[in-house]
Design an enzyme around this catalytic site. Structure first.
Site, short mmCIF file in Angstrom:
data_model
loop_
_atom_site.label_atom_id
_atom_site.label_comp_id
_atom_site.label_asym_id
_atom_site.label_seq_id
_atom_site.Cartn_x
_atom_site.Cartn_y
_atom_site.Cartn_z
CB CYS A 261 -0.92 0.01 1.22
SG CYS A 261 -2.17 1.32 1.19
CB CYS B 74 -4.15 3.55 7.48
SG CYS B 74 -4.54 4.34 5.89
CB SER C 57 -10.62 4.26 2.23
OG SER C 57 -10.78 2.87 1.97
CB CYS D 30 -20.11 -11.95 5.60
SG CYS D 30 -18.81 -10.72 5.86
CG ASP E 262 -10.11 -8.73 3.79
OD1 ASP E 262 -8.96 -8.97 3.40
OD2 ASP E 262 -10.56 -7.58 3.89
#
Length: 373
Positions: A18, A22, A122, A255, A277
């Site tokens: 990335c 963050c 985001s 989910c 994930d």
């Protein structure tokens, strides 16, 4: 010929790589599993695409990261060509991409618009809230670049939703956050609590950036009050939409609200497959799609056990009046240091919120049911 039951893959084409840093990101530590450069090659991409598109009438490719735009636009142009190559007439193909937005350009936006990508962007809220955690590695805030991306997507007519992380700062300002989003004409919202465990002097504890459960309940309660002012609501919140679908007896489409896990598989950059994930972990790996078909991987007992594990509630959950609107929550948040009884960390949040708003949810679902077609 149908070779797999699932029609949805969550794909990490650049692994955990990335361009932001963050501080609450749970995926950064996956670099331990995949050190060095992580990048999906086109052979792996084609194997994955061909397998999923051979599986049935629908195929959903959810591109995430890390940051998937690090792959470059040319990679995604090749993805479209591979989907065309392996698709067939009448097949429904969906592409979504979750991004921090800072690499998006006009050429990117034209591409996303042309091929009907649904974009998740985001953005945590106004500048001070967003830049508190969503920074570049040098500590510089990313707010300005993300807002430029949002404006670009709007100008090109790209469908996008906002993914806003609920952390220890944002959880205290729900009115300000929702008003900010609506003022920008951002009307499709998703709020995700940042809940992580860190090591402390006396053992494991909830991370300092994580919101407290009751705060999350109050946050949801406040946002819902604004959401439910009009019928139909003039903006969408994914969690509320899912609760409404549950009340209508439909698939919630989310989910954490569903009765079981296992609605998708995660594919890493090298073809490794995981059940979720949140569970890209060495002992949770199900296989590799280059070595065995997805249809075999998804039918492994290991995946079935993971899916069924969501149904194993604590004793206190079994008799809960809100069980059908929670189903024990996400497995990721069960059994944390705050609750030795194995309930979800967010139990108090859900109970606080649902005690105040469940009847309103049922009222809205009744109006939906009675609407003329």
């Amino acid at each position: 010929m149908r070779v797999t039951l699932l029609d949805n893959l969550l794909i990490k084409p650049s692994g955990p790589a990335c361009n932001l840093g963050c501080s609450y990101c749970f995926y950064l530590n996956k670099k331990v599993l995949y050190p060095g450069k992580t990048r999906m090659d086109l052979d792996t991409a084609e194997s994955m695409i061909s397998q999923l598109m051979d599986s049935g009438e629908r195929a959903t490719f959810s591109w995430q990261g890390g940051e998937p735009t690090l792959m470059g636009l040319d990679f995604f142009k090749e993805v479209i060509e591979l989907q065309k190559k392996h698709g067939r007439s009448g097949q429904q193909v969906t592409n979504t991409i979750q991004t921090n937005g800072v690499l998006l350009t006009e050429e990117w936006a034209d591409f996303l618009s042309k091929y009907n990508f649904l974009v998740g962007l985001s953005l945590d809220g106004p500048r001070d809230l967003h830049d508190a955690y969503r920074t570049y590695p040098n500590g510089e805030g990313s707010f300005e670049d993300v807002m430029e991306a949002a404006n670009l997507l709007q100008s090109k007519g790209v469908e996008f939703n906002i993914l806003s992380v609920i952390n220890s700062r944002t959880v205290k300002q729900p009115k300000r956050i929702v008003n900010f989003f609506l003022q920008q004409d951002f009307t499709h919202l998703q709020f995700i609590p940042a809940i992580e465990v860190e090591k402390g002097e006396e053992g494991k504890k909830i991370a300092s950036f994580s919101p407290r459960p009751k705060e999350v309940g109050k946050f949801l309660d406040t946002i819902f009050s604004r959401w439910s002012e009009n019928f139909p609501p003039d903006f969408s919140v994914r969690y509320f939409d899912s609760l409404l679908q549950t009340s209508l007896g439909r698939d919630p489409g989310m989910c954490k609200v569903d009765a079981e896990c296992g609605s998708y598989l995660v594919v890493e950059h090298n073809g490794d497959v995981y059940p979720c994930d949140f569970y890209v972990e060495k002992d949770k790996k199900l296989g590799n799609l280059e070595e065995e078909p997805i249809s075999v991987i998804e039918n492994k007992e290991k995946f079935k056990q993971f899916s069924r594990a969501k149904t194993k509630f604590s004793d206190k959950c079994k008799d809960c009046n809100y069980q059908m609107y929670c189903y024990g929550g996400c497995q990721r948040y069960r059994g944390l240091p705050t609750d030795p009884e194995d309930r979800t960390y967010l139990c108090e949040a859900y109970r606080y919120f649902l005690a105040r708003k469940l009847e309103k949810i049922k009222e809205i679902s009744s109006k939906v049911r009675n609407q003329k077609p």
